[in-house]
Design an enzyme around this catalytic site. Structure first.
Site, PDB file in Angstrom:
ATOM      1  CG  ASP A  44       2.268 -30.993  19.194  1.00 49.41           C
ATOM      2  OD1 ASP A  44       1.875 -30.335  18.228  1.00 49.41           O
ATOM      3  OD2 ASP A  44       1.797 -30.883  20.347  1.00 49.41           O
ATOM      4  CG  ASP A  57      -0.765 -35.854  23.162  1.00 49.05           C
ATOM      5  OD1 ASP A  57      -1.152 -34.958  22.404  1.00 49.05           O
ATOM      6  OD2 ASP A  57      -1.134 -37.047  23.063  1.00 49.05           O
ATOM      7  NE  ARG A  64      -2.332 -37.325  19.075  1.00 50.19           N
ATOM      8  CZ  ARG A  64      -2.615 -38.424  19.780  1.00 50.19           C
ATOM      9  NH1 ARG A  64      -2.743 -39.587  19.150  1.00 50.19           N
ATOM     10  NH2 ARG A  64      -2.768 -38.378  21.097  1.00 50.19           N
ATOM     11  CG  ASN A  65       1.680 -35.288  19.467  1.00 47.69           C
ATOM     12  OD1 ASN A  65       1.147 -34.553  18.633  1.00 47.69           O
ATOM     13  ND2 ASN A  65       1.053 -35.693  20.563  1.00 47.69           N
TER      14      ASN A  65
HETATM   15  C1  GWH Z   1       4.177 -28.137  14.099  1.00 43.97           C
HETATM   16  C2  GWH Z   1       4.559 -29.160  13.068  1.00 43.97           C
HETATM   17  O1  GWH Z   1       5.975 -29.121  12.919  1.00 43.97           O
HETATM   18  C3  GWH Z   1       6.569 -29.679  11.795  1.00 43.97           C
HETATM   19  C4  GWH Z   1       5.852 -30.316  10.786  1.00 43.97           C
HETATM   20  C5  GWH Z   1       6.553 -30.855   9.696  1.00 43.97           C
HETATM   21  C6  GWH Z   1       5.828 -31.552   8.605  1.00 43.97           C
HETATM   22  C7  GWH Z   1       4.554 -32.047   8.808  1.00 43.97           C
HETATM   23  C8  GWH Z   1       3.892 -32.707   7.765  1.00 43.97           C
HETATM   24  C9  GWH Z   1       4.508 -32.878   6.525  1.00 43.97           C
HETATM   25  C10 GWH Z   1       5.788 -32.369   6.346  1.00 43.97           C
HETATM   26  S1  GWH Z   1       6.575 -32.575   4.839  1.00 43.97           S
HETATM   27  C11 GWH Z   1       7.307 -31.133   4.400  1.00 43.97           C
HETATM   28  O2  GWH Z   1       7.591 -33.551   5.036  1.00 43.97           O
HETATM   29  O3  GWH Z   1       5.572 -32.907   3.860  1.00 43.97           O
HETATM   30  C12 GWH Z   1       6.461 -31.705   7.357  1.00 43.97           C
HETATM   31  C13 GWH Z   1       7.941 -30.749   9.655  1.00 43.97           C
HETATM   32  N1  GWH Z   1       8.625 -30.135  10.642  1.00 43.97           N
HETATM   33  C14 GWH Z   1       7.981 -29.610  11.705  1.00 43.97           C
HETATM   34  N2  GWH Z   1       8.661 -29.008  12.717  1.00 43.97           N
HETATM   35  C15 GWH Z   1       4.096 -30.531  13.514  1.00 43.97           C
HETATM   36  C16 GWH Z   1       4.786 -31.149  14.553  1.00 43.97           C
HETATM   37  C17 GWH Z   1       4.360 -32.424  14.977  1.00 43.97           C
HETATM   38  F1  GWH Z   1       4.974 -33.020  16.002  1.00 43.97           F
HETATM   39  C18 GWH Z   1       3.289 -33.063  14.379  1.00 43.97           C
HETATM   40  C19 GWH Z   1       2.625 -32.467  13.327  1.00 43.97           C
HETATM   41  C20 GWH Z   1       3.004 -31.195  12.902  1.00 43.97           C
HETATM   42  N3  GWH Z   1       2.284 -30.602  11.869  1.00 43.97           N
HETATM   43  N4  GWH Z   1       1.622 -29.423  11.932  1.00 43.97           N
HETATM   44  C21 GWH Z   1       0.980 -29.291  10.737  1.00 43.97           C
HETATM   45  C22 GWH Z   1       1.227 -30.399   9.959  1.00 43.97           C
HETATM   46  N5  GWH Z   1       2.024 -31.239  10.669  1.00 43.97           N
END
Ligand code: GWH
Length: 327
Positions: A186, A165, A169-170
């Site tokens: 992800d 995947d 987005r990941n």
């Molecule tokens: C699991 C989650 O992990 C994370 C999200 C963000 C992160 C995600 C979005 C925004 C921000 S921020 C603090 O920069 O606004 C930080 C920052 N660090 C992570 N390790 C994630 C990994 C991915 F590969 C793709 C999307 C997400 N998520 N899950 C829920 C929302 N995104």
């Protein structure tokens, strides 16, 4: 396939070694403080948080915490644990770092390094040139993002790990500002293959069709060349500044288009050297697709080509952003 999975004690094979949960660092729940919700993950809410590495520490480390809701099936529990095992075995600058897990009781947590630049797709969309502000990014910025992801993919390829995947987005960024590093963050789909196929949830709707090659969505054949195809689509996502591929096309139409040889058009102003990499990733014959070492060599060539670097960024025209992006 990893049929050694049992309900309580999943074993996991990576790089020729076998791991179980005991290999994962246990994060004491009381050293963790969830501060705000980041969004909905595949299982449950994902939070930003702070982790006190050592009890006496004054400084707290920013983390991202994936949660598994209390009312989860055993299947979901297994999937969740396995995702932690998968991430726990990787050690590469372009793959998100697993800090540890809280599996002692519900809600279960997976604690990851926080990448405060957010996800790559959102970043690209936010960086589109607007009339009040020419694009904050240049071609070099985009190519550097692609190089980072290719390095992460090369590491997975070297360890014979199929992600299944690869998509913008990941991927996450350490920061939105220059000096940003992109990481693959992800591993939800990779986890699927380790669970017995008959558990596969739902029908085609669960599969990222627009990022998949014909042999994957027709015959369920996944190899590292599957990830190469997906990476080609990620290149297109980056060069289009975060558009949905096959704009306006529904999944089933994409399948017939791709099977009959149709491919994504070059995004506006996409340098021909970069589009040539994409199309090589989309060769109908998997073995004819390049490996990630070759892709990295080609990207290095782009980064040394003045004409390519000088190409200005321009947003897609035609469908308005909202329509184009959703369809
Ligand atoms: C699991 C989650 O992990 C994370 C999200 C963000 C992160 C995600 C979005 C925004 C921000 S921020 C603090 O920069 O606004 C930080 C920052 N660090 C992570 N390790 C994630 C990994 C991915 F590969 C793709 C999307 C997400 N998520 N899950 C829920 C929302 N995104």
């Amino acid at each position: 396939r990893n049929d050694l999975m049992t309900e309580t004690n999943p074993n996991y094979e990576f790089a020729g070694e076998r791991y179980t949960l005991k290999d994962l660092r246990d994060v004491p729940r009381e050293h963790l403080r969830l501060t705000r919700a980041l969004g909905q993950g595949a299982f449950g809410e994902v939070y930003e948080g702070l982790y006190k590495m050592r009890p006496g520490d004054a400084v707290e480390m920013p983390v991202a915490v994936k949660t598994l809701p209390e009312l989860s099936t055993l299947q979901a529990e297994n999937d969740f644990m396995l995702e932690a095992l998968i991430m726990g075995k990787f050690n590469h600058p372009n793959i998100v770092h697993l800090i540890g897990v809280c599996f002692d009781k519900h809600p279960r947590y997976i604690v990851l390094e926080l990448l405060s630049g957010g996800d790559l797709k959102t970043f690209l969309r936010e960086s589109r040139p607007r009339n009040d502000r020419p694009s904050a990014l240049n071609m070099k910025d985009l190519l550097m993002c692609c190089v980072d992801v290719a390095k992460g993919c090369k590491y997975l390829e070297e360890n014979r790990f199929i992600h299944r995947d690869i998509a913008a987005r990941n991927c996450l960024l350490t920061a939105k500002t220059p000096g940003r590093i992109v990481k693959i963050a992800d591993f939800g789909m990779a986890r699927e293959v380790y669970m017995s196929d008959y558990y596969r949830k739902g029908g085609k709707a669960m599969l990222p069709i627009k990022w998949m090659p014909p042999e994957a969505f027709l015959d369920g054949i996944f190899t590292t060349k599957t990830d190469v195809w997906s990476y080609g689509v990620l290149l297109w996502e980056v060069m289009s500044l975060g558009y949905m591929p096959y704009t306006g096309c529904a999944n089933r139409n994409v399948m017939s288009l791709v099977v009959s040889g149709g491919r994504l058009e070059p995004p506006p102003n996409c340098p021909s050297l970069v589009y040539a990499i994409m199309t090589s990733c989309w060769h109908p014959e998997p073995p004819q697709r390049p490996d990630f070492a070759t892709i990295l060599e080609k990207l290095a060539g782009c980064l040394q080509d003045p004409e390519t670097l000088a190409t200005p960024l321009k947003p897609m025209i035609g469908l308005t952003e909202s329509d184009a992006d959703v369809l």
